[in-house]
Scaffold this motif. Structure first.
Motif, PDB file in Angstrom:
ATOM      1  N   UNK A 158       0.864  -1.173   0.000  1.00 60.23           N
ATOM      2  CA  UNK A 158       0.000   0.000   0.000  1.00 60.23           C
ATOM      3  C   UNK A 158       0.906   1.230   0.000  1.00 60.23           C
ATOM      4  N   UNK A 159       0.886   1.978  -1.091  1.00 59.63           N
ATOM      5  CA  UNK A 159       1.627   3.235  -1.179  1.00 59.63           C
ATOM      6  C   UNK A 159       0.701   4.361  -0.715  1.00 59.63           C
ATOM      7  N   UNK A 160       1.202   5.245   0.139  1.00 57.26           N
ATOM      8  CA  UNK A 160       0.378   6.330   0.670  1.00 57.26           C
ATOM      9  C   UNK A 160       1.083   7.664   0.441  1.00 57.26           C
ATOM     10  N   UNK A 161       0.421   8.568  -0.270  1.00 56.32           N
ATOM     11  CA  UNK A 161       0.984   9.897  -0.525  1.00 56.32           C
ATOM     12  C   UNK A 161       0.418  10.897   0.482  1.00 56.32           C
ATOM     13  N   UNK A 162       0.924  12.122   0.428  1.00 51.35           N
ATOM     14  CA  UNK A 162       0.463  13.205   1.292  1.00 51.35           C
ATOM     15  C   UNK A 162       0.481  12.802   2.768  1.00 51.35           C
ATOM     16  N   UNK A 163       1.596  12.241   3.180  1.00 53.48           N
ATOM     17  CA  UNK A 163       1.777  11.825   4.571  1.00 53.48           C
ATOM     18  C   UNK A 163       2.512  12.928   5.330  1.00 53.48           C
ATOM     19  N   UNK A 164       1.927  13.365   6.430  1.00 54.35           N
ATOM     20  CA  UNK A 164       2.620  14.361   7.255  1.00 54.35           C
ATOM     21  C   UNK A 164       3.516  13.650   8.259  1.00 54.35           C
ATOM     22  N   UNK A 165       2.886  12.849   9.169  1.00 55.67           N
ATOM     23  CA  UNK A 165       3.707  12.079  10.112  1.00 55.67           C
ATOM     24  C   UNK A 165       3.427  10.578  10.032  1.00 55.67           C
ATOM     25  N   UNK A 166       2.324  10.200   9.382  1.00 57.74           N
ATOM     26  CA  UNK A 166       2.070   8.784   9.126  1.00 57.74           C
ATOM     27  C   UNK A 166       1.437   8.003  10.251  1.00 57.74           C
ATOM     28  N   UNK A 167       0.897   8.690  11.238  1.00 55.61           N
ATOM     29  CA  UNK A 167       0.284   7.969  12.354  1.00 55.61           C
ATOM     30  C   UNK A 167      -1.082   7.388  11.971  1.00 55.61           C
ATOM     31  N   UNK A 168      -1.935   8.216  11.376  1.00 54.35           N
ATOM     32  CA  UNK A 168      -3.303   7.783  11.058  1.00 54.35           C
ATOM     33  C   UNK A 168      -3.364   6.560  10.141  1.00 54.35           C
ATOM     34  N   UNK A 169      -2.581   6.523   9.042  1.00 53.20           N
ATOM     35  CA  UNK A 169      -2.655   5.344   8.169  1.00 53.20           C
ATOM     36  C   UNK A 169      -2.333   4.039   8.885  1.00 53.20           C
ATOM     37  N   UNK A 170      -1.326   4.038   9.742  1.00 54.38           N
ATOM     38  CA  UNK A 170      -0.958   2.813  10.433  1.00 54.38           C
ATOM     39  C   UNK A 170      -1.990   2.421  11.483  1.00 54.38           C
ATOM     40  N   UNK A 171      -2.638   3.415  12.098  1.00 54.83           N
ATOM     41  CA  UNK A 171      -3.723   3.112  13.039  1.00 54.83           C
ATOM     42  C   UNK A 171      -4.886   2.455  12.296  1.00 54.83           C
ATOM     43  N   UNK A 172      -5.218   3.007  11.110  1.00 56.58           N
ATOM     44  CA  UNK A 172      -6.308   2.446  10.303  1.00 56.58           C
ATOM     45  C   UNK A 172      -5.979   1.025   9.853  1.00 56.58           C
ATOM     46  N   UNK A 173      -4.736   0.799   9.457  1.00 59.32           N
ATOM     47  CA  UNK A 173      -4.322  -0.533   9.003  1.00 59.32           C
ATOM     48  C   UNK A 173      -4.390  -1.542  10.144  1.00 59.32           C
ATOM     49  N   UNK A 174      -3.971  -1.122  11.337  1.00 62.09           N
ATOM     50  CA  UNK A 174      -4.022  -2.040  12.469  1.00 62.09           C
ATOM     51  C   UNK A 174      -5.456  -2.392  12.836  1.00 62.09           C
ATOM     52  N   UNK A 175      -6.370  -1.427  12.685  1.00 60.89           N
ATOM     53  CA  UNK A 175      -7.759  -1.646  13.078  1.00 60.89           C
ATOM     54  C   UNK A 175      -8.515  -2.527  12.089  1.00 60.89           C
ATOM     55  N   UNK A 176      -8.048  -2.606  10.850  1.00 59.60           N
ATOM     56  CA  UNK A 176      -8.754  -3.366   9.814  1.00 59.60           C
ATOM     57  C   UNK A 176      -8.285  -4.814   9.810  1.00 59.60           C
ATOM     58  N   UNK A 177      -9.206  -5.776   9.623  1.00 57.35           N
ATOM     59  CA  UNK A 177      -8.802  -7.194   9.630  1.00 57.35           C
ATOM     60  C   UNK A 177      -7.867  -7.587   8.482  1.00 57.35           C
ATOM     61  N   UNK A 178      -7.996  -6.918   7.324  1.00 58.44           N
ATOM     62  CA  UNK A 178      -7.094  -7.202   6.211  1.00 58.44           C
ATOM     63  C   UNK A 178      -5.810  -6.401   6.383  1.00 58.44           C
ATOM     64  N   UNK A 179      -4.682  -7.053   6.192  1.00 55.20           N
ATOM     65  CA  UNK A 179      -3.393  -6.397   6.374  1.00 55.20           C
ATOM     66  C   UNK A 179      -2.577  -6.472   5.080  1.00 55.20           C
ATOM     67  N   UNK A 180      -1.916  -5.387   4.697  1.00 55.41           N
ATOM     68  CA  UNK A 180      -1.044  -5.427   3.519  1.00 55.41           C
ATOM     69  C   UNK A 180       0.272  -6.109   3.859  1.00 55.41           C
TER      70      UNK A 180
END
Length: 224
Positions: A158-180
């Motif tokens: 999963x490539x993620x652009x427009x990242x300031x510090x990157x906390x929110x994307x990893x929190x969302x990924x951890x909360x979702x049952x599917x993992x990249x």
């Protein structure tokens, strides 16, 4: 319904088919000159259709126009076609592709000049990738759309652009049952310590790169 059927259907039922043709041509970023050249017709033909000066195109002409739009996009890498066919038309989805074979993550890192940010294991294979605009994804993706980000396999980057510090994307990924299989931040401003910690807890490699997303798409699309 794939993108070809969607475009053809919209043109066919539109009260102003020329306007609809123009809308899709511009959506694909294709000029009248480029479209006419690909179709081997005069640019005035496309102009006349779009302006309504020419009689509405018949089924055969609509098919030729749609085929030309799709094939021109595919010659450029097929990013728009893949985005629409994924079922996630949101502009938060920048690119998506599946491979029919394994590609080593470590090999991909050399191609995108990636730098690991965590100690998560890099020894794994990739079967696809998805690229999203980090801010737009948070604002627009529904739960169902988030699931579709994984295409045919969660064995993907999963490539993620427009990242300031990157906390929110990893929190969302951890909360979702599917993992990249891996997460790559594209030209991040910074990488938060919590994002790194979550990467290590989930054993999902967190990587950063200074390449822009269009260059990454070109590289990833060329991998064999």
């Amino acid at each position: 319904m794939d993108i070809s059927e969607k475009i053809a259907g919209e043109i066919t039922i539109s009260d102003t088919p020329g306007v609809t043709i123009k809308k899709w041509r511009e959506e694909f970023g294709i000029s009248q000159m480029e479209l006419s050249k690909f179709m081997d017709v005069s640019p005035s033909v496309i102009s006349d259709y779009e302006s309504g000066r020419r009689k509405s195109p018949g089924a055969n002409s609509i098919k030729k126009i749609v085929d030309a739009l799709v094939k021109i996009d595919e010659s450029r890498g097929g990013h728009l076609v893949r985005r629409y066919n994924s079922g996630i038309p949101s502009d938060a989805l920048l690119d998506i592709k599946d491979y029919d074979h394994d590609i080593e993550l470590r090999y991909i890192l050399t191609k995108i000049h990636g730098t690991p940010c965590s100690t998560a294991d890099l020894k794994r294979n990739i079967r696809g990738y998805t690229m999203i605009d980090g801010i737009k994804a948070v604002l627009k993706f529904s739960y169902a759309e988030y699931t579709k980000l994984y295409g045919w396999s969660s064995q993907r980057i999963i490539f993620i652009t427009d990242v300031s510090i990157g906390r929110s994307p990893m929190i969302a990924i951890r909360a979702h049952p599917l993992k990249p299989a891996a997460v790559v931040y594209v030209k991040p401003d910074n990488v938060d310590e919590l994002a790194i910690k979550l990467s290590e807890i989930e054993n999902i490699p967190l990587i950063k790169t200074d390449m822009d997303h269009k260059s990454i798409s070109a590289v990833m699309n060329s991998l064999r």
